[in-house]
Design a protein around this motif. Structure first.
Motif, PDB file in Angstrom:
ATOM      1  N   LEU A 150       0.599  -0.902  -0.224  1.00 12.40           N
ATOM      2  CA  LEU A 150       0.458   0.399  -0.381  1.00 12.40           C
ATOM      3  C   LEU A 150       0.705   1.157  -0.161  1.00 12.40           C
ATOM      4  CD1 LEU A 150      -2.616  -0.988   2.526  1.00 12.40           C
ATOM      5  CD2 LEU A 150      -3.405  -0.682  -0.198  1.00 12.40           C
ATOM      6  N   ARG A 151       1.757   1.696   0.486  1.00 10.27           N
ATOM      7  CA  ARG A 151       2.964   2.436   0.708  1.00 10.27           C
ATOM      8  C   ARG A 151       3.252   3.041  -0.207  1.00 10.27           C
ATOM      9  NH1 ARG A 151       3.042   4.526   5.949  1.00 10.27           N
ATOM     10  NH2 ARG A 151       2.128   3.501   7.894  1.00 10.27           N
ATOM     11  N   GLN A 152       4.188   1.312  -1.610  1.00  9.62           N
ATOM     12  CA  GLN A 152       4.074   1.526  -2.385  1.00  9.62           C
ATOM     13  C   GLN A 152       3.567   1.952  -3.534  1.00  9.62           C
ATOM     14  OE1 GLN A 152       7.760  -0.987  -2.903  1.00  9.62           O
ATOM     15  NE2 GLN A 152       8.304  -0.730  -0.515  1.00  9.62           N
ATOM     16  N   SER A 153       2.184   1.781  -3.602  1.00  9.67           N
ATOM     17  CA  SER A 153       1.416   2.310  -4.826  1.00  9.67           C
ATOM     18  C   SER A 153       1.266   3.754  -4.440  1.00  9.67           C
ATOM     19  CB  SER A 153      -0.200   0.936  -3.938  1.00  9.67           C
ATOM     20  OG  SER A 153      -1.242   1.845  -5.335  1.00  9.67           O
ATOM     21  N   LYS A 154       0.563   4.107  -5.491  1.00  6.84           N
ATOM     22  CA  LYS A 154       0.289   4.986  -6.502  1.00  6.84           C
ATOM     23  C   LYS A 154      -0.287   5.610  -5.795  1.00  6.84           C
ATOM     24  CE  LYS A 154       3.927   4.882 -11.097  1.00  6.84           C
ATOM     25  NZ  LYS A 154       3.334   4.921 -12.078  1.00  6.84           N
ATOM     26  N   VAL A 165      -4.746  -1.210  -3.252  1.00  7.60           N
ATOM     27  CA  VAL A 165      -4.394  -2.157  -4.329  1.00  7.60           C
ATOM     28  C   VAL A 165      -5.996  -3.249  -3.927  1.00  7.60           C
ATOM     29  CG1 VAL A 165      -3.759  -3.526  -2.007  1.00  7.60           C
ATOM     30  CG2 VAL A 165      -2.527  -4.132  -4.153  1.00  7.60           C
ATOM     31  N   ARG A 166      -6.103  -3.765  -4.515  1.00  4.67           N
ATOM     32  CA  ARG A 166      -6.748  -4.597  -4.762  1.00  4.67           C
ATOM     33  C   ARG A 166      -6.761  -5.988  -3.672  1.00  4.67           C
ATOM     34  NH1 ARG A 166     -11.762  -4.259  -8.348  1.00  4.67           N
ATOM     35  NH2 ARG A 166     -11.704  -6.272  -8.411  1.00  4.67           N
ATOM     36  N   GLY A 167      -8.005  -5.922  -3.488  1.00  7.01           N
ATOM     37  CA  GLY A 167      -8.285  -7.590  -2.459  1.00  7.01           C
ATOM     38  C   GLY A 167      -7.990  -8.665  -3.108  1.00  7.01           C
ATOM     39  N   ASP A 168      -8.016  -9.019  -4.660  1.00  7.09           N
ATOM     40  CA  ASP A 168      -8.272 -10.295  -5.022  1.00  7.09           C
ATOM     41  C   ASP A 168      -6.962 -10.031  -5.753  1.00  7.09           C
ATOM     42  OD1 ASP A 168      -8.043  -8.088  -6.714  1.00  7.09           O
ATOM     43  OD2 ASP A 168     -10.186  -9.145  -7.984  1.00  7.09           O
ATOM     44  N   LEU A 169      -6.452  -9.409  -5.581  1.00 10.21           N
ATOM     45  CA  LEU A 169      -4.540  -9.802  -6.077  1.00 10.21           C
ATOM     46  C   LEU A 169      -3.550  -9.759  -4.844  1.00 10.21           C
ATOM     47  CD1 LEU A 169      -1.824  -8.933  -7.898  1.00 10.21           C
ATOM     48  CD2 LEU A 169      -2.349  -6.404  -6.436  1.00 10.21           C
ATOM     49  N   ILE A 170      -4.216 -10.382  -3.607  1.00 13.48           N
ATOM     50  CA  ILE A 170      -3.539  -9.706  -2.398  1.00 13.48           C
ATOM     51  C   ILE A 170      -4.185 -11.757  -2.480  1.00 13.48           C
ATOM     52  CG2 ILE A 170      -3.230 -10.043  -0.102  1.00 13.48           C
ATOM     53  CD1 ILE A 170      -2.055  -7.529  -1.236  1.00 13.48           C
ATOM     54  N   VAL A 171      -5.271 -11.963  -2.622  1.00 10.33           N
ATOM     55  CA  VAL A 171      -5.546 -13.188  -2.509  1.00 10.33           C
ATOM     56  C   VAL A 171      -5.189 -14.267  -3.755  1.00 10.33           C
ATOM     57  CG1 VAL A 171      -7.665 -14.841  -3.131  1.00 10.33           C
ATOM     58  CG2 VAL A 171      -7.868 -12.941  -1.621  1.00 10.33           C
ATOM     59  N   THR A 175     -10.867  -3.114  -2.202  1.00 11.49           N
ATOM     60  CA  THR A 175     -10.293  -2.243  -2.563  1.00 11.49           C
ATOM     61  C   THR A 175      -9.906  -1.775  -0.575  1.00 11.49           C
ATOM     62  OG1 THR A 175     -11.286  -1.002  -3.948  1.00 11.49           O
ATOM     63  CG2 THR A 175      -9.301   0.025  -2.721  1.00 11.49           C
ATOM     64  N   LEU A 176      -7.897  -2.581  -0.628  1.00 10.81           N
ATOM     65  CA  LEU A 176      -7.334  -2.170   0.203  1.00 10.81           C
ATOM     66  C   LEU A 176      -7.183  -0.965   0.376  1.00 10.81           C
ATOM     67  CD1 LEU A 176      -4.916  -5.140   0.409  1.00 10.81           C
ATOM     68  CD2 LEU A 176      -6.664  -4.619   2.359  1.00 10.81           C
ATOM     69  N   THR A 177      -7.133  -0.468   1.769  1.00 10.28           N
ATOM     70  CA  THR A 177      -6.356   0.863   1.659  1.00 10.28           C
ATOM     71  C   THR A 177      -5.499   1.279   2.908  1.00 10.28           C
ATOM     72  OG1 THR A 177      -8.219   1.966   2.482  1.00 10.28           O
ATOM     73  CG2 THR A 177      -7.994   2.504   0.166  1.00 10.28           C
TER      74      THR A 177
END
Length: 473
Positions: A414-418, A422-428, A465-467
């Motif tokens: 999250l800190r390095q995302s512009k 970040v989408r939750g399904d990406l983490i999953v 969405t994660l924030t």
């Protein structure tokens, strides 16, 4: 609880005479040397193909023997493959590797010497008690008159005389389990397999049935010879078994085979009984500690690199809430020198599977110290327990970032995302590299819950969405 229970008008709480149980372990197991083992498992492994085509290993290289006249308990946490192993020994599920033998002969189908009792009772609701008990004999082609006589005898032996014409819906849970036991006993098996048979019952009924099973095993009639019981209840294993085979998890494997030499009947309140229970707790918690350091994240590129940690072991997050952990630490904090796990479980009236995720979470976060069946607070745990609500969140966040690679990876992502999202399904999807789909979803859910509590990040399920949390440092 005393070994003889006070009678009342409920059939589940009838008086149990335990005198027949005393000193029978030695008598029943004396035949070990005169007959082939009832069941032998040699290097049994089992894998299943998941929905996404992955090979999921449930058991690996398990070897054990069940002798005639003995009671063996298979003990382990959820996910250790206890029930799967029991079904392999019963011939209901084939092993992927290894071999099972019954009386020295390789097993190629259902085990002819085994009868099973299930946690869910598994009765036919449209059949009476008598007809349910007769089912196995009917399948064997036993004549009507003979199977009726055998069924009535089995029903009487388990304390259900007078309920022959009742239907399962008319019976209490304890009475339905009695029907399941009678249905197994009527077959006069070499081995009675019991899969968590008392876990669905209230405490008093479960204790009553344990004692009845022990009495039937000890009476010398031959109706009940050997017993193999799957359980996650450590006290139950010590109370009933001559040996306890302890399985570790992911995949299931034997970590200990512990003889129980306590004289029968066994008093749960003696020092010897409590010491044996503590020893088994220590074995299980020691295995958990070993598992935590046993796996490493693979080196990946790009975003996946954030989920790699070269200095700490990767492991599954225990399914425990921060609130549950806080409650546990508060109880442990009342004991200046810590508390034995057995005493803690008893005080909380928890089953072991309920307690272990909380212990694992507290240990993972560096807030609890578990050693030789004894749990105490670490300095960080005491700091968290003594803090007010705002400070406790900050402490939790600090410990999560320090000790939990998944939480740290999400925070870094999250800190390095512009845009700080970040989408939750990406983490999953990334978690699926180490877990099956169900486990990946569970790990994501736990991580979100911990992250929210520590005010590290938030999750919008509508947008998936994660924030970063507004209060994140």
């Amino acid at each position: 609880m005393k070994n003889t229970l006070t009678a009342n008008n409920n059939i589940d709480n009838s008086v149990i005479d335990n005198t027949a149980v005393e000193n029978t372990a030695m008598e029943n197991t004396a035949v070990k040397g005169t007959a082939l083992p009832v069941i032998t498992a040699n290097h049994v492994s089992k894998s299943f193909l998941t929905d996404n085509g992955e090979d999921l290993k449930v058991l690996t290289h398990i070897s054990m023997t069940l002798h005639e006249g003995e009671i063996v308990a298979i003990l382990g946490r959820s996910g250790a493959g206890k029930s799967t192993f029991l079904r392999i020994l019963a011939g209901l599920v084939p092993p992927s590797d290894g071999r099972v033998k019954y009386r020295g002969k390789p097993l190629t189908g259902p085990n002819p010497g085994v009868a099973m009792v299930f946690q869910t009772f598994a009765l036919m609701p449209w059949l009476t008690v008598e007809s349910n008990v007769e089912l196995g004999l009917q399948a064997q082609g036993v004549g009507r008159k003979e199977r009726k006589a055998a069924a009535l005898k089995a029903i009487d032996s388990i304390g259900l005389d007078g309920f022959e014409s009742a239907y399962p819906k008319e019976l209490s849970g304890g009475m339905r389990q009695r029907v399941g036991i009678a249905r197994a006993l009527v077959l006069k098996p070499d081995a009675l397999f019991m899969d968590e048979p008392f876990s669905a019952l209230d405490v008093l009924t479960a204790e009553n049935l344990r004692q009845e099973v022990l009495k039937l095993w000890a009476d010398g009639s031959g109706a009940l010879r050997s017993i193999l019981i799957v359980t996650h209840n450590i006290e139950e294993a010590v109370q009933m078994a001559d040996r306890v085979v302890v399985l570790g998890s992911h995949p299931g494997h034997v970590i200990a085979d512990v003889p129980i030499t306590l004289p029968r009947p066994r008093d749960k309140h003696t020092a010897a009984f409590e010491s044996t229970v503590d020893s088994l707790y220590a074995i299980l918690t020691g295995q958990a500690d070993a598992a935590r350091g046993g796996h490493r994240e693979e080196a990946l590129s790009g975003l996946q690199q954030m989920f790699a940690d070269s200095s700490q072991g990767s492991h599954s997050l225990p399914d425990a809430t921060p609130g549950g952990m806080a409650g546990l630490l508060e109880i442990v904090a009342d004991h200046e020198d810590g508390v034995d796990l057995a005493d803690l479980a008893s005080a909380l009236t928890f089953e072991v599977d309920d307690l272990f995720p909380l212990l694992d979470a507290g240990t993972l976060l560096g807030m609890l110290d578990v050693e030789e069946g004894h749990v105490s607070l670490t300095p960080a745990g005491r700091e968290w327990n003594d803090a007010d609500i705002l400070d406790s969140k900050m402490i939790f966040a600090r410990m999560a970032i320090s000790h939990v690679p998944l939480i740290r990876a999400i925070d870094r992502t999250l800190r390095q995302s512009k845009n700080g999202k970040v989408r939750g399904d990406l983490i999953v999807d990334l978690l699926r590299g180490k877990h099956n789909d169900e486990a990946a979803q569970q790990q994501f859910r736990i991580a979100v819950e911990w992250g929210r509590y520590g005010e590290l990040f938030d999750y919008d399920s509508d947008d998936d969405t994660l924030t970063l949390d507004d209060n994140a440092q």
